[in-house]
Scaffold this motif. Structure first.
Motif, PDB file in Angstrom:
ATOM      1  N   ASN A 221       0.811  -1.224   0.000  1.00 40.19           N
ATOM      2  CA  ASN A 221       0.000   0.000   0.000  1.00 40.19           C
ATOM      3  C   ASN A 221       0.842   1.270   0.000  1.00 40.19           C
ATOM      4  OD1 ASN A 221       1.051  -0.142   2.566  1.00 40.19           O
ATOM      5  ND2 ASN A 221      -0.874   0.215   3.629  1.00 40.19           N
ATOM      6  N   LYS A 222       2.098   1.185  -0.437  1.00 43.16           N
ATOM      7  CA  LYS A 222       2.979   2.354  -0.353  1.00 43.16           C
ATOM      8  C   LYS A 222       2.441   3.542  -1.141  1.00 43.16           C
ATOM      9  CE  LYS A 222       6.170   0.539  -3.843  1.00 43.16           C
ATOM     10  NZ  LYS A 222       6.787  -0.759  -3.816  1.00 43.16           N
ATOM     11  N   GLN A 223       1.881   3.299  -2.324  1.00 38.20           N
ATOM     12  CA  GLN A 223       1.330   4.405  -3.112  1.00 38.20           C
ATOM     13  C   GLN A 223       0.082   4.971  -2.450  1.00 38.20           C
ATOM     14  OE1 GLN A 223       2.884   5.548  -6.165  1.00 38.20           O
ATOM     15  NE2 GLN A 223       1.578   7.286  -5.603  1.00 38.20           N
ATOM     16  N   VAL A 224      -0.717   4.098  -1.830  1.00 38.71           N
ATOM     17  CA  VAL A 224      -1.928   4.549  -1.131  1.00 38.71           C
ATOM     18  C   VAL A 224      -1.562   5.472   0.025  1.00 38.71           C
ATOM     19  CG1 VAL A 224      -3.915   3.794   0.235  1.00 38.71           C
ATOM     20  CG2 VAL A 224      -3.240   2.491  -1.784  1.00 38.71           C
ATOM     21  N   VAL A 225      -0.573   5.068   0.828  1.00 39.48           N
ATOM     22  CA  VAL A 225      -0.136   5.890   1.958  1.00 39.48           C
ATOM     23  C   VAL A 225       0.416   7.223   1.462  1.00 39.48           C
ATOM     24  CG1 VAL A 225       1.560   6.067   3.834  1.00 39.48           C
ATOM     25  CG2 VAL A 225       0.306   3.925   3.471  1.00 39.48           C
ATOM     26  N   PHE A 226       1.227   7.177   0.416  1.00 44.27           N
ATOM     27  CA  PHE A 226       1.821   8.389  -0.152  1.00 44.27           C
ATOM     28  C   PHE A 226       0.731   9.330  -0.660  1.00 44.27           C
ATOM     29  CE2 PHE A 226       3.884  10.855  -3.513  1.00 44.27           C
ATOM     30  CZ  PHE A 226       5.071  11.242  -2.903  1.00 44.27           C
ATOM     31  N   ASP A 227      -0.223   8.798  -1.419  1.00 40.92           N
ATOM     32  CA  ASP A 227      -1.299   9.619  -1.975  1.00 40.92           C
ATOM     33  C   ASP A 227      -2.189  10.180  -0.875  1.00 40.92           C
ATOM     34  OD1 ASP A 227      -0.352   9.081  -4.493  1.00 40.92           O
ATOM     35  OD2 ASP A 227      -1.851   7.548  -4.962  1.00 40.92           O
ATOM     36  N   LEU A 228      -2.368   9.417   0.182  1.00 46.69           N
ATOM     37  CA  LEU A 228      -3.173   9.880   1.302  1.00 46.69           C
ATOM     38  C   LEU A 228      -2.554  11.139   1.909  1.00 46.69           C
ATOM     39  CD1 LEU A 228      -4.643   7.508   3.999  1.00 46.69           C
ATOM     40  CD2 LEU A 228      -3.515   9.623   4.682  1.00 46.69           C
ATOM     41  N   MET A 229      -1.245  11.119   2.099  1.00 48.85           N
ATOM     42  CA  MET A 229      -0.561  12.268   2.679  1.00 48.85           C
ATOM     43  C   MET A 229      -0.553  13.460   1.724  1.00 48.85           C
ATOM     44  SD  MET A 229       0.122  11.323   5.678  1.00 48.85           S
ATOM     45  CE  MET A 229       1.025  12.800   6.121  1.00 48.85           C
ATOM     46  N   ARG A 230      -0.316  13.193   0.471  1.00 43.87           N
ATOM     47  CA  ARG A 230      -0.339  14.295  -0.504  1.00 43.87           C
ATOM     48  C   ARG A 230      -1.735  14.904  -0.603  1.00 43.87           C
ATOM     49  NH1 ARG A 230       3.904  14.743  -4.137  1.00 43.87           N
ATOM     50  NH2 ARG A 230       2.826  16.673  -4.640  1.00 43.87           N
ATOM     51  N   GLY A 231      -2.749  14.047  -0.528  1.00 42.17           N
ATOM     52  CA  GLY A 231      -4.123  14.533  -0.579  1.00 42.17           C
ATOM     53  C   GLY A 231      -4.494  15.384   0.622  1.00 42.17           C
ATOM     54  N   ALA A 232      -3.799  15.186   1.742  1.00 42.36           N
ATOM     55  CA  ALA A 232      -4.042  15.988   2.950  1.00 42.36           C
ATOM     56  C   ALA A 232      -3.266  17.301   2.916  1.00 42.36           C
ATOM     57  CB  ALA A 232      -3.668  15.191   4.194  1.00 42.36           C
ATOM     58  N   GLY A 233      -2.565  17.569   1.806  1.00 46.08           N
ATOM     59  CA  GLY A 233      -1.889  18.850   1.634  1.00 46.08           C
ATOM     60  C   GLY A 233      -0.404  18.851   1.943  1.00 46.08           C
ATOM     61  N   TYR A 234       0.202  17.676   2.058  1.00 39.41           N
ATOM     62  CA  TYR A 234       1.610  17.585   2.436  1.00 39.41           C
ATOM     63  C   TYR A 234       2.542  17.506   1.233  1.00 39.41           C
ATOM     64  CZ  TYR A 234       0.449  16.805   7.348  1.00 39.41           C
ATOM     65  OH  TYR A 234       0.017  16.955   8.636  1.00 39.41           O
ATOM     66  N   GLY A 235       3.693  18.162   1.348  1.00 31.98           N
ATOM     67  CA  GLY A 235       4.802  17.912   0.456  1.00 31.98           C
ATOM     68  C   GLY A 235       5.573  16.722   0.979  1.00 31.98           C
ATOM     69  N   ALA A 236       6.232  15.978   0.073  1.00 38.18           N
ATOM     70  CA  ALA A 236       6.891  14.724   0.451  1.00 38.18           C
ATOM     71  C   ALA A 236       8.374  14.773   0.120  1.00 38.18           C
ATOM     72  CB  ALA A 236       6.234  13.552  -0.269  1.00 38.18           C
ATOM     73  N   TYR A 237       9.199  14.239   1.038  1.00 37.59           N
ATOM     74  CA  TYR A 237      10.649  14.226   0.872  1.00 37.59           C
ATOM     75  C   TYR A 237      11.215  12.917   1.427  1.00 37.59           C
ATOM     76  CZ  TYR A 237       9.811  19.225   0.320  1.00 37.59           C
ATOM     77  OH  TYR A 237       9.320  20.447  -0.088  1.00 37.59           O
ATOM     78  N   LEU A 238      12.016  12.234   0.626  1.00 41.20           N
ATOM     79  CA  LEU A 238      12.731  11.062   1.108  1.00 41.20           C
ATOM     80  C   LEU A 238      13.897  11.522   1.979  1.00 41.20           C
ATOM     81  CD1 LEU A 238      13.188   7.938   0.953  1.00 41.20           C
ATOM     82  CD2 LEU A 238      14.739   8.400  -0.959  1.00 41.20           C
ATOM     83  N   MET A 239      14.056  10.898   3.149  1.00 41.66           N
ATOM     84  CA  MET A 239      15.153  11.247   4.050  1.00 41.66           C
ATOM     85  C   MET A 239      16.334  10.343   3.762  1.00 41.66           C
ATOM     86  SD  MET A 239      13.085  11.825   7.647  1.00 41.66           S
ATOM     87  CE  MET A 239      14.355  12.888   8.363  1.00 41.66           C
TER      88      MET A 239
END
Length: 294
Positions: A221-239
């Motif tokens: 579900n990695k894409q689902v989790v990622f899309d969920l966060m982006r849909g909540a208005g978050y920018g995403a960054y790999l650490m």
């Protein structure tokens, strides 16, 4: 940090394995931290003892220690031996630290550790889930007191291995979110989607909660989790150890040099930083902490 000479390190490790040395002392910030007992407690503790307290996910440890966005609160979800809660407290930069751990054996170790080291972070022995209730967890029998993984269904890494089931209390993430700028570290062995979905309304409305979420290469579900966060208005960054890398999709990269079998690839960088802070602010933090921003 000084490097222990190879011969001295080998002798010390042999003494630890023979139980002649039963504790490990680290300096975090300016505070001495003692772990005891150390051998056969957990894989993570073994790594810390053999390679140093900053050897485990150093990009995350240094971020938590530096508190670069001025967080008031740190919520350590899936705390295990509470390494990141300890790092946060030793930094002296948070007014409130919460460690959440579902495994009774691990929570007992952390409780004893906190008492003997004078730590003040709050420990909650429970799992995170969709709501308050009870959950049944699987724990693989690995020979360690504290399980490396405990989840609703444990990883394929433990296929064919003996497991036992326990029942633990469950609470939603929103129970632990206070007013004020907050950093949440979420490492809950595949339950992240359920936990985040239950908190989605709060996360969508607030701009002062940043999250570091473990997303692995084999997570279905990695894409689902990622899309969920982006849909909540978050920018995403790999650490990574070299900097924060902007993501338009989950960059779940395999470990270099490891020959992977189907369904068994190991993740290189697993922590993903989600924030509503402007990109320019993230760039400043990345350059200051790691010296790089793409």
């Amino acid at each position: 940090m000084s490097i222990v000479p190879p011969l001295k390190r080998i002798v010390r490790r042999a003494m630890i394995d023979a139980h002649l040395i039963r504790r490990a002392v680290f300096i975090i910030g300016d505070k001495p931290i003692v772990y005891a007992p150390i051998r056969r407690q957990s894989r993570l503790l073994d790594q810390m003892v053999d390679q140093g307290v900053w050897s485990y996910e150093p990009e995350l440890s240094h971020f938590v220690f530096a508190n670069p966005f001025g967080y008031e609160h740190f919520v350590d979800c899936g705390a295990h031996v509470a390494l990141f809660s300890t790092v946060a407290e030793c930094s002296g930069m948070y007014s409130d630290i919460t460690a959440i751990e579902a495994s009774p054996a691990t929570a007992a170790y952390v409780r004893n550790f906190a008492q003997h080291n004078g730590m003040s972070f709050a420990l909650h022995e429970c799992a995170l889930g969709a709501a308050e209730g009870r959950l049944k967890f699987e724990i693989p029998e690995t020979g360690y007191l504290m399980p490396s993984h405990s989840a609703l269904s444990v990883s394929k890494l433990y296929r064919g291995q003996a497991k036992r089931k326990i029942e633990v209390a469950s609470r939603p993430l929103t129970d632990f979110l206070k007013t004020g700028r907050t950093l949440v570290k979420l490492d809950c062995e595949g339950a992240e989607e359920t936990i985040l979905n239950a908190a989605l309304d709060t996360l969508s409305k607030r701009a002062d909660i940043d999250l570091i979420v473990e997303i692995m290469i084999n997570d279905a579900n990695k894409q689902v989790v990622f899309d969920l966060m982006r849909g909540a208005g978050y920018g995403a960054y790999l650490m990574t150890n070299a900097g924060l890398v902007r993501e338009e999709r989950p960059l779940t990269l395999p470990v270099q040099g490891v020959s992977s079998k189907p369904g068994a690839a190991r993740t290189g960088w697993r922590n993903h930083f989600f924030t509503k802070s402007p990109s320019a602010a993230v760039e400043r933090v990345s350059l200051a902490l790691y010296g790089y921003f793409p």
